[in-house]
Structures are given as structure tokens and as C-alpha cells.
Design a protein around this motif. Structure first.
Motif, short mmCIF file in Angstrom:
data_model
loop_
_atom_site.label_atom_id
_atom_site.label_comp_id
_atom_site.label_asym_id
_atom_site.label_seq_id
_atom_site.Cartn_x
_atom_site.Cartn_y
_atom_site.Cartn_z
N ALA A 508 -36.49 25.89 11.23
CA ALA A 508 -37.33 26.96 11.75
C ALA A 508 -38.71 26.92 11.12
N ASN A 509 -38.85 26.20 10.00
CA ASN A 509 -40.10 26.08 9.27
C ASN A 509 -40.63 24.66 9.41
N ILE A 510 -41.88 24.52 9.88
CA ILE A 510 -42.43 23.19 10.15
C ILE A 510 -42.54 22.34 8.89
N ILE A 511 -42.84 22.98 7.75
CA ILE A 511 -42.96 22.21 6.50
C ILE A 511 -41.59 21.72 6.06
N ASP A 512 -40.58 22.58 6.19
CA ASP A 512 -39.22 22.17 5.82
C ASP A 512 -38.75 21.02 6.70
N ALA A 513 -39.03 21.09 8.02
CA ALA A 513 -38.64 20.00 8.92
C ALA A 513 -39.37 18.71 8.53
N SER A 514 -40.62 18.84 8.11
CA SER A 514 -41.39 17.66 7.69
C SER A 514 -40.80 17.04 6.44
N ILE A 515 -40.38 17.88 5.49
CA ILE A 515 -39.77 17.38 4.26
C ILE A 515 -38.49 16.61 4.56
N MET A 516 -37.69 17.12 5.49
CA MET A 516 -36.45 16.42 5.88
C MET A 516 -36.76 15.03 6.41
N ALA A 517 -37.74 14.95 7.31
CA ALA A 517 -38.09 13.65 7.89
C ALA A 517 -38.70 12.72 6.85
N LEU A 518 -39.53 13.26 5.97
CA LEU A 518 -40.12 12.45 4.90
C LEU A 518 -39.06 11.93 3.95
N SER A 519 -38.13 12.80 3.58
CA SER A 519 -37.06 12.41 2.67
C SER A 519 -36.23 11.27 3.26
N ASP A 520 -35.88 11.42 4.57
CA ASP A 520 -35.12 10.35 5.23
C ASP A 520 -35.92 9.05 5.25
N SER A 521 -37.22 9.15 5.50
CA SER A 521 -38.06 7.96 5.58
C SER A 521 -38.07 7.18 4.27
N LEU A 522 -38.27 7.90 3.15
CA LEU A 522 -38.32 7.24 1.85
C LEU A 522 -36.94 6.71 1.45
N THR A 523 -35.90 7.47 1.76
CA THR A 523 -34.54 7.02 1.46
C THR A 523 -34.20 5.75 2.24
N TYR A 524 -34.58 5.73 3.52
CA TYR A 524 -34.31 4.56 4.34
C TYR A 524 -35.03 3.33 3.79
N CYS A 525 -36.28 3.52 3.36
CA CYS A 525 -37.03 2.40 2.78
C CYS A 525 -36.31 1.83 1.57
N LEU A 526 -35.86 2.71 0.69
CA LEU A 526 -35.18 2.25 -0.53
C LEU A 526 -33.85 1.58 -0.19
N LEU A 527 -33.13 2.12 0.79
CA LEU A 527 -31.84 1.55 1.18
C LEU A 527 -32.01 0.15 1.76
N LYS A 528 -32.98 -0.02 2.67
CA LYS A 528 -33.16 -1.31 3.33
C LYS A 528 -33.71 -2.37 2.39
N SER A 529 -34.42 -1.92 1.34
CA SER A 529 -34.95 -2.89 0.39
C SER A 529 -33.93 -3.29 -0.67
N GLY A 530 -32.73 -2.68 -0.59
CA GLY A 530 -31.66 -3.00 -1.54
C GLY A 530 -31.86 -2.40 -2.92
N THR A 531 -32.68 -1.37 -3.02
CA THR A 531 -32.95 -0.72 -4.31
C THR A 531 -31.72 0.04 -4.80
N GLU A 532 -31.45 -0.05 -6.06
CA GLU A 532 -30.35 0.72 -6.64
C GLU A 532 -30.87 2.06 -7.14
N ALA A 533 -30.07 3.09 -6.97
CA ALA A 533 -30.48 4.42 -7.42
C ALA A 533 -30.57 4.46 -8.93
N LYS A 534 -31.64 5.09 -9.44
CA LYS A 534 -31.81 5.28 -10.88
C LYS A 534 -31.18 6.62 -11.25
N VAL A 535 -30.16 6.57 -12.06
CA VAL A 535 -29.43 7.79 -12.39
C VAL A 535 -29.61 8.20 -13.84
N ASP A 536 -30.15 7.34 -14.68
CA ASP A 536 -30.32 7.65 -16.10
C ASP A 536 -31.76 8.03 -16.38
N ALA A 537 -31.92 8.79 -17.47
CA ALA A 537 -33.27 9.18 -17.88
C ALA A 537 -33.99 7.97 -18.44
#
Length: 537
Positions: A508-537
Motif C-alpha cells: 500500500a506504500n510506494i516506498i515499501d513496494a520499492s524496497i521489496m523490489a530493490l531487495s529482490d534485485s540485489l539478492t538475485y544479483c548475489l545469488l546468480k554470481s554464486g556469492t556466499e552469504a556472510k553470516v559472521d561479524a
């Protein structure tokens, strides 16, 4: 020369340049001419020497074409002058082109009203111009302006102009439907009469799309005997455009069996050619363009997809790879198991067709599309959804909170400035990072803030570019308040290698919808590049 040979003449750089909002640079013209030459187009019309600085610059240093012949456009000599002393004709015949296409009147109405000269003088202007072009070593062509209207009004006079050009050495007499008002049956009947007095292998056709019949009219002319067809890439042209040379090339070669200069290799570059022009013009490609559009071989209905998987001929008139296109299996609220399974094959996920999670994903897609999501073109968001359903997608980061402030103010120079400042709290690599960024809009500012938080852990995202951003306000559900309407945001991103992907967000909020799409975009980039998630500090 065989009766089965059709010559392709592209006029994108001349007639296409007359399109509203289109202004080619000399560099654009050179790149387009080379692309046309590469696929095997026979003639490339570069423009009108002497008409404007761009065309003068192009013809002063024209590209070296390997197969195509460069054509200079102009007009027949003016009344009251000899061809040798006509300055306009001198500009064309003084160019470095190999062929000259000269336009002249063939409609008696235009001769009487526009030129205000004797009709016989107009015929002599045609003769003199064709003879001089041939004498200067050019391949002469006569562009019969308003021919079909002229033939309807006075067939004898229109034909006398055509005969004069041919008898004076014209390699081609090109019949023009300048106003774009002719219909296929008229074109067929009139061309059949023309080829009785001029051999068909000397007759060309040039149509405009004012009745959406440009391609049909061109094909009607070919069936009636014409052997040169003129058109523009993507149907560019003034008013409603010209015949689409991309469509014509595919139909003539793949559907009608005519021989052209475009072989199998060139045919496979048709989509690339179409997209190249769109990129040059900074225009979004038409997804529904015949043969080369993204939707041309896209299948959405479950029954269609099921049949296509068994044999593509069930719902495809040609193999899309023949024109450099590909098959797309769309996922939407109409999707069945066939669509989902086909998409799994495309993204490289092996799964048992009877796996219970398949049905769960089908139901999830339908529910989300009911809420406003659209996975038809947001293939990256669908892949993330599918992979999260049947396997694990790494948790690269989590956007915990964000805030955006917009400000309009005057700077020290007294100029009005509008800025957006965004703050974002992102959890990544075991840390909670709080970043601030300023952008030219709220989405741009949030994108920059999120990237600042992620860049240290995932430097590869620095090469991701936001290419397109679309917003659509969706109607509210039935029996709800109008303020319950939701917003769908579609984002197109590009990686450093040019790979494109699209993601979607709904809220219902345009900024929230934009964040969802941006988050998916960056996640997809990392996934397709074979990047491993950094879980440690």
C-alpha cells in the motif's frame, strides 16, 4: 537474376529520421548502417546530401559497407534548369554513395497544383535526372511519389512517368504509397498493371502504415511481381511509420520462401538489430512486435504451455531461434503445473514433477498475483520465490527499517533544489549497519543507503545499475475503501556484464513496494554470481 530474388532496401536513416522525436547523430547513422550491412540488407539509404548538417557529415565520411550499397536520396531536377546545373541534384550526385534514389511526381494533381508546371515537363525532369545519374556512375532509382493515388486518378499519366524513368536507365522504379491510404487488393491490382510495362525485377515498393497495412501492402506488391521492398527498422517513419523491414525480412525468407541477401546467420540477428535501434533512440522495445518482441513467443495459459512442451509447433508458427528470439514461459495467476515445471527447467532446477511443493508454489503464485504481484516479466522475483519454496536461498542481508525525508529548498545561487535523504538499517555479516544517503529521489536515496551497508561484505553489487523503474497503482479489492489501493513497483536492473533482470514489489506504500523490489534485485544479483552469504561479524 531469378524471379525468386527480392532485394531489401532500408530507409531508416532517411525516412525513419522523419519520425517525430527522432534525431540521429552521425555516429548513430554509421552504427545503424553497419548493422544493416552485417545482416545482409542490399541497400542502405543514408539520407539526403545537402538537406541538413547531419546528412552532410555522414556522406562526407560514409562507413565502408561490405555487402550493402549506400544510397543517397534526393529529387529530380527542378523545372527550368538542366540536370547538370541543378544544385540539389549536384549534392546527391557529388556524394560518395553508390546509388541515387531520386523522388519525383507521378500524380497529375501534384504536378498541376504543387509544381504548377506542364505535365510533359515533369516527365522530362524524370528522364533527364535518371540519365545524368547513370552517366555519373550511380545506380539510378526513381521514387514514384504518390504513385497509387496518381494511378487511381490518371493511370496513363502515372504509367508514363514510370516508363520514362525505366527507359532513361532507372535500375528501379519504386512505387510509393506516400499517403499510406492504399489497401492490399488495390496495391496488388495496380502493381500487376505496372509490371506489364516495366519488368518486375525493376519494380520496387515503398509503403506507409497509415491504415496499418504497410507490411500487407508490401507483400501484395511482391506477389504481384515487385522485386525490391523498402522499409525501416521497427517500422520507424513519419505519421504512422513505414513498413517494418524486420518483419518483412522474416516473412519473405521464412514464410514465403523468397531469396534475399539475408541468410540464416543474418536472420538470427533480427532481434538484435531491432533492439539496437531502440537502444540508440533510448526507447523501450515493443514486447508485442512480430517475430522479435519478447511476447512473440511467450506462453502464459497452462494448456498452451503443456502443449508447447510436447511440441512447440502447437502454438508457435516458427522456431523463435530462427530470428534470434527465444521462448518464454510466463508465470501468472493462470499458471498451472506445466508453466511452473517449464520455468524450473529454464532456471536449472531439477525437481520431481510430482513433488508436493510444486502445487504449493502454483497456489502461492496465484495468491500473490491476486494481491497485485505480476510475475509475467518479473522473472528474477519468480526465481527467488521458486527457489525459496523448493530449496534454500542464502540470507545475504535483512533490511530492518528505513526512513525517507524529502526537502525542497533554494541553494546559495537562488536555484530551487529538491533532494531526498534516506536512512536504512541493514543487518549483514552479523552486524547491524545504519547508513544515510542523499539522492535525486526517495528510491534512489534508499538504493544508495542500502548499497553502502552491503558494499563491504558484497563488493559485487557496486556493478549493479538500476535501469528502469515503473509504478502502477492497482484498484482496491471489491467492497473496500478507495484508499485501500495498492502500488506495484517493477524494477529492471543490469549487471556489469550487461545481463538484465526484473523484480517486483507490492504494498500500500510506494516506498515499501520499492524496497521489496530493490531487495529482490540485489539478492538475485548475489545469488546468480554464486556469492556466499556472510553470516559472521
Amino acid at each position: 537474376m531469378t524471379d525468386n530474388r527480392v532485394y531489401l532496401f532500408d530507409t531508416t536513416l532517411r525516412d525513419g529520421q522523419q519520425t517525430r522525436g527522432v534525431d540521429f547523430t552521425p555516429a548513430d547513422k554509421i552504427a545503424i548502417a553497419r548493422a544493416l550491412d552485417e545482416i545482409g540488407i542490399d541497400y542502405v539509404e543514408g539520407g539526403w546530401p545537402g538537406a541538413n548538417p547531419t546528412d552532410d557529415r555522414f556522406f562526407s565520411e560514409p562507413p565502408a559497407l561490405k555487402r550493402a550499397k549506400l544510397v543517397a536520396f534526393g529529387m529530380t531536377r527542378r523545372p527550368g534548369r538542366s540536370a547538370e546545373n541543378d544544385p540539389g541534384l549536384a549534392g546527391v550526385l557529388g556524394s560518395k554513395a553508390g546509388a541515387a534514389c531520386l523522388v519525383g511526381k507521378t500524380w497529375d494533381f501534384h504536378v498541376d497544383v504543387a509544381l504548377e508546371i506542364d505535365r510533359d515537363e515533369n516527365v522530362q525532369m524524370i528522364r533527364d535526372s535518371m540519365k545524368l545519374a547513370a552517366k555519373r556512375g550511380f545506380e539510378p532509382m526513381f521514387d514514384c511519389e504518390h504513385f497509387f493515388d496518381g494511378y487511381k486518378a490518371n493511370p496513363d499519366y502515372a504509367l508514363s512517368c514510370v516508363k520514362a524513368a525505366y527507359e532513361s536507365g532507372a535500375r528501379w522504379v519504386v512505387l510509393c504509397d506516400t499517403n499510406g491510404g492504399a489497401l492490399p487488393h488495390e496495391v496488388s491490382e495496380i502493381v500487376a498493371e505496372v509490371v506489364k510495362v516495366v519488368p518486375g525485377d525493376h519494380v520496387g515498393i515503398h509503403t506507409h502504415n497509415d491504415t496499418e497495412n504497410a507490411v500487407a501492402n508490401t507483400l501484395a506488391a511482391v506477389r504481384a511481381g515487385a522485386r525490391q521492398v523498402q522499409g525501416t527498422i521497427n517500422g520507424l517513419g513519419e505519421r504512422c511509420g513505414n513498413a517494418n523491414i524486420v518483419t518483412l525480412t522474416a516473412i519473405l525468407g521464412l514464410k514465403m520462401g523468397y531469396e534475399t541477401g539475408v541468410g540464416d546467420k543474418g536472420m538470427k540477428q533480427l532481434k538484435k538489430l531491432s533492439r539496437m535501434l531502440d537502444d540508440r533512440l533510448n526507447r523501450a522495445p515493443n514486447p508485442h512486435a512480430a517475430f522479435v518482441g519478447d511476447a512473440a513467443f511467450a506462453h502464459k495459459g497452462g494448456l498452451h504451455v503443456s502443449a508447447v512442451q510436447k511440441d512447440p509447433k502447437t502454438y508457435e508458427h516458427i522456431d523463435p531461434e530462427l530470428v534470434g528470439n527465444q521462448r518464454y514461459i510466463l508465470v501468472s495467476d493462470q499458471a498451472g503445473r506445466s508453466n511452473i515445471l517449464a520455468r524450473f527447467t529454464e532456471i536449472g532446477v531439477e525437481i520431481d514433477p510430482k513433488h508436493p511443493k510444486i502445487q504449493r508454489l502454483v497456489e502461492d503464485v496465484k495468491e500473490k498475483e491476486f494481491l497485485g504481484y505480476s510475475y509475467d516479466t518479473a522473472e528474477a522475483s519468480f526465481e527467488l520465490l521458486a527457489r525459496r519454496t523448493v530449496e534454500n536461498v542464502p540470507d545475504y542481508f535483512s533490511i530492518e527499517r528505513f526512513r525517507v525525508m524529502d526537502e525542497r529548498r533554494f541553494n546559495a545561487r537562488g536555484q530551487m533544489v529538491i533532494e531526498s535523504e534516506a536512512t536504512a538499517t541493514v543487518e549483514v555479516a552479523g552486524q547491524r549497519l545504519h547508513e544515510v544517503a542523499v539522492g535525486n529521489g526517495p528510491v534512489n536515496a534508499l538504493d544508495l543507503a542500502i548499497r553502502k551497508a552491503l558494499s563491504t561484505a558484497y563488493p559485487s553489487i557496486d556493478g549493479v545499475k538500476l535501469m528502469d523503474y515503473k509504478v502502477r497503482i492497482l484498484p482496491p479489492p471489491p467492497n473496500s475503501d478507495g484508499t485501500d489501493a495498492v502500488t506495484r513497483v517493477m524494477i529492471e536492473s543490469a549487471g556489469p556484464d550487461g545481463t538484465m533482470w526484473r523484480t517486483v514489489g507490492v504494498s500500500a506504500n510506494i516506498i515499501d513496494a520499492s524496497i521489496m523490489a530493490l531487495s529482490d534485485s540485489l539478492t538475485y544479483c548475489l545469488l546468480k554470481s554464486g556469492t556466499e552469504a556472510k553470516v559472521d561479524a
